[in-house]
Design a protein around this motif. Structure first.
Motif, PDB file in Angstrom:
ATOM      1  N   ASP A 224       0.814  -1.240  -0.132  1.00 41.52           N
ATOM      2  CA  ASP A 224      -0.078  -0.163   0.012  1.00 41.52           C
ATOM      3  C   ASP A 224       0.996   1.255   0.037  1.00 41.52           C
ATOM      4  N   LEU A 225       2.242   1.260  -0.409  1.00 46.41           N
ATOM      5  CA  LEU A 225       2.812   2.358  -0.117  1.00 46.41           C
ATOM      6  C   LEU A 225       2.697   3.204  -1.627  1.00 46.41           C
ATOM      7  N   ARG A 226       2.768   4.489  -1.287  1.00 42.86           N
ATOM      8  CA  ARG A 226       2.690   5.190  -2.607  1.00 42.86           C
ATOM      9  C   ARG A 226       3.932   5.759  -2.952  1.00 42.86           C
ATOM     10  N   ILE A 227       4.449   5.330  -4.265  1.00 43.88           N
ATOM     11  CA  ILE A 227       5.792   5.591  -4.757  1.00 43.88           C
ATOM     12  C   ILE A 227       5.830   6.593  -5.861  1.00 43.88           C
ATOM     13  N   ALA A 228       6.480   7.728  -5.664  1.00 47.29           N
ATOM     14  CA  ALA A 228       6.593   8.589  -6.938  1.00 47.29           C
ATOM     15  C   ALA A 228       8.148   8.546  -7.469  1.00 47.29           C
TER      16      ALA A 228
ATOM     17  N   LEU B  54       5.523  -3.379  -4.037  1.00 44.46           N
ATOM     18  CA  LEU B  54       5.498  -2.467  -2.649  1.00 44.46           C
ATOM     19  C   LEU B  54       4.129  -1.660  -2.631  1.00 44.46           C
ATOM     20  N   GLY B  55       3.656  -1.163  -3.804  1.00 50.32           N
ATOM     21  CA  GLY B  55       2.287  -0.306  -3.851  1.00 50.32           C
ATOM     22  C   GLY B  55       2.233   0.579  -5.194  1.00 50.32           C
TER      23      GLY B  55
ATOM     24  N   PRO C  50       4.309  15.051  -5.843  1.00 48.30           N
ATOM     25  CA  PRO C  50       3.245  14.065  -5.559  1.00 48.30           C
ATOM     26  C   PRO C  50       3.241  13.588  -4.281  1.00 48.30           C
ATOM     27  N   ALA C  51       2.018  13.435  -3.680  1.00 48.44           N
ATOM     28  CA  ALA C  51       1.671  12.727  -2.442  1.00 48.44           C
ATOM     29  C   ALA C  51       2.359  11.313  -2.284  1.00 48.44           C
ATOM     30  N   ALA C  52       3.448  11.056  -1.624  1.00 53.60           N
ATOM     31  CA  ALA C  52       4.029   9.911  -1.766  1.00 53.60           C
ATOM     32  C   ALA C  52       4.786   9.492  -0.558  1.00 53.60           C
ATOM     33  N   ASP C  53       4.578   8.124  -0.365  1.00 53.87           N
ATOM     34  CA  ASP C  53       5.585   7.610   1.030  1.00 53.87           C
ATOM     35  C   ASP C  53       7.020   7.325   0.446  1.00 53.87           C
ATOM     36  N   LEU C  54       7.315   7.246  -0.803  1.00 57.84           N
ATOM     37  CA  LEU C  54       8.830   7.151  -1.236  1.00 57.84           C
ATOM     38  C   LEU C  54       8.926   7.730  -2.351  1.00 57.84           C
TER      39      LEU C  54
ATOM     40  N   LYS D 225       8.509  14.626   4.303  1.00 57.89           N
ATOM     41  CA  LYS D 225       8.742  13.788   5.619  1.00 57.89           C
ATOM     42  C   LYS D 225       9.142  12.489   5.106  1.00 57.89           C
ATOM     43  N   GLY D 226       8.859  12.107   3.843  1.00 60.17           N
ATOM     44  CA  GLY D 226       8.697  10.363   3.506  1.00 60.17           C
ATOM     45  C   GLY D 226      10.281   9.874   3.300  1.00 60.17           C
ATOM     46  N   LYS D 227      10.341   8.891   2.616  1.00 65.86           N
ATOM     47  CA  LYS D 227      11.600   8.138   2.398  1.00 65.86           C
ATOM     48  C   LYS D 227      12.117   8.723   0.975  1.00 65.86           C
ATOM     49  N   ILE D 228      13.298   8.623   0.726  1.00 69.16           N
ATOM     50  CA  ILE D 228      13.919   9.144  -0.458  1.00 69.16           C
ATOM     51  C   ILE D 228      15.063   8.298  -0.711  1.00 69.16           C
TER      52      ILE D 228
END
Length: 431
Positions: free
Chosen positions: A239-243, A264-265, A279-283, A312-315
């Motif tokens: 369910d990760l959001r990845i950009a 992963l998503g 974009p709104a993303a977790d990674l 604030k997410g992962k990069i």
């Protein structure tokens, strides 16, 4: 049975890329589904292959990839294709450490015959000794045929044909030199120019090849039993959001890296050159590319740069992506362009120096593999490699190559291959 072969050469500059593109386009024009592959970590040749074949090219690399993964990829992408063609890397026997990861090693490993492209411009019957050596140097290697490049007369070719016959290798024809089919020189060895009509060049190369090379004989000589591919059940996506950054400045991406990220998503793409909203993303994934060619536009997109500073997410950032996350990039004229300022590093195109080679990165108990290829250098680097991180080359020698790891960023000059190692990537990124 289907035709499968690896196009190689005794050395770089013999014309194997042009021959590969010509063969791919010739077969594609016949309505055949041809699957291209590239031996090694190259990004540009697969882009050319994809254009020539109309089918995405896949990297096969016995240094960065486990053997089981190489076999799986070859079987997966060969399945459904009428013909599979691998373009070799450098000279036939050149690898990361002696022959490790070389074209010859891959050919034997996959039981795929070699078509050798020989620059015979200044060579006559001495070609027999060269061919004999290449034929017998490595046990298990099969050289099915030879194409003599840069040969301008039938008389010259007859001598070369006799040399090949005396060694027991089929001569498939010759190619006269032609300026119109030369691929333009590459920016830093890795650039496709937007001003060049590569499609026309490839079509011209295919026309040229069909006049002088017996393509039907080539296909007949290289028929082998096709590898069997067993499709694994699809895993449910996370369910990760990845950009992923993707535009003219950032585009060095392995297809299999994207495939494992999709496990992963959900994946979306954005352009640091053109998009003003992050974009709104977790990674966020910033792959390598050509940021140095687009510095005014990247620096002018202040909206995106400012949003990155509050992200604030992962990069994950590789090579050009890492440069973009730094404080600034200096171009070849000495002009300084401010960047995202997420890492205390300033890179520069002044004092260019080639850094090249395979890399092993140990991050605590996780091993990631990749390669390094860049001319830019650090002008200022106050960040230190994260604790518990070691970087080695293909000879297991420790290197001082920095790898920057914070709570939310993993960045370096390295281009990682993680198509077989999604668990390791998750652990390192903490996702």
């Amino acid at each position: 049975m289907k035709s499968q072969f690896l196009i190689a050469a005794p050395h770089s500059g013999a014309g194997k890329t042009t021959v590969t593109l010509a063969v791919l386009r010739s077969l594609q024009r016949k309505g055949l589904r041809v699957q291209p592959f590239k031996c090694g970590p190259d990004y540009l040749d697969p882009k050319h292959h994809t254009l020539a074949a109309g089918n995405e090219s896949i990297n096969l690399d016995r240094y960065m990839m486990p053997d089981a993964h190489v076999r799986e990829l070859y079987a997966k992408y060969t399945d459904g294709a009428a013909i599979s063609i691998i373009e070799g890397v450098m000279g036939l026997f050149d690898g990361a450490n002696k022959m490790q990861g070389s074209s010859a090693e891959l050919s034997v490993f996959l039981d795929v015959p070699v078509i050798l492209v020989v620059n015979a411009k200044a060579m006559a019957y001495s070609a027999a000794a060269l061919l004999y050596g290449y034929k017998h140097f490595y046990a298990g290697l099969t050289i099915a045929g030879v194409i003599f490049n840069f040969v301008n007369t039938p008389t010259h070719y007859r001598i070369l044909q006799e040399a090949a016959a005396d060694v027991g290798i089929t001569a498939l024809g010759y190619l006269p030199e032609q300026e119109q089919i030369k691929i333009p020189s590459r920016h830093l060895g890795l650039h496709i120019s937007a001003e060049t009509d590569y499609n026309s060049i490839i079509n011209n190369a295919a026309d040229h090849l069909e006049k002088y090379i017996n393509v039907d004989e080539l296909l007949e000589l290289t028929k082998r039993a096709a590898p069997v591919y067993t499709r694994s059940p699809a895993s449910p996506a996370g369910d990760l959001r990845i950009a992923i950054a993707q535009d003219e400045a950032f585009n060095f991406v392995y297809k299999e890296n994207i495939n494992v990220l999709s496990q992963l998503g959900s994946i979306q793409y954005f352009s640091p050159l053109k998009d003003t909203v992050l974009p709104a993303a977790d990674l966020l994934y910033f792959p390598g590319g050509y940021p140095e060619l687009h510095l005014p536009a990247l620096a002018a997109n202040t909206s995106l740069l400012q949003q990155l500073q509050h992200y604030k997410g992962k990069i994950l950032a590789e090579c050009g992506g890492m440069m973009y996350l730094g404080t600034a990039i200096t171009d070849e004229s000495g002009t300084i362009f401010p960047m995202a300022n997420l890492l205390p590093v300033h890179t520069s195109m002044l004092q260019k120096k080639l850094s090249l080679g395979y890399r092993q990165v140990f991050i605590d108990d996780v091993l990631l593999k990749g390669h390094e290829f860049h001319y830019s250098q650090y002008e200022k680097n106050t960040a230190l490699t994260g604790s518990g991180i070691r970087v080695l080359n293909a000879r297991d020698e420790v290197l001082a190559t920095p790898v920057f790891k914070t709570d939310n960023i993993l960045a370096s000059y390295l281009h990682f291959y993680f198509g077989d190692n999604v668990k390791g990537l998750k652990k390192v990124l903490g996702i």
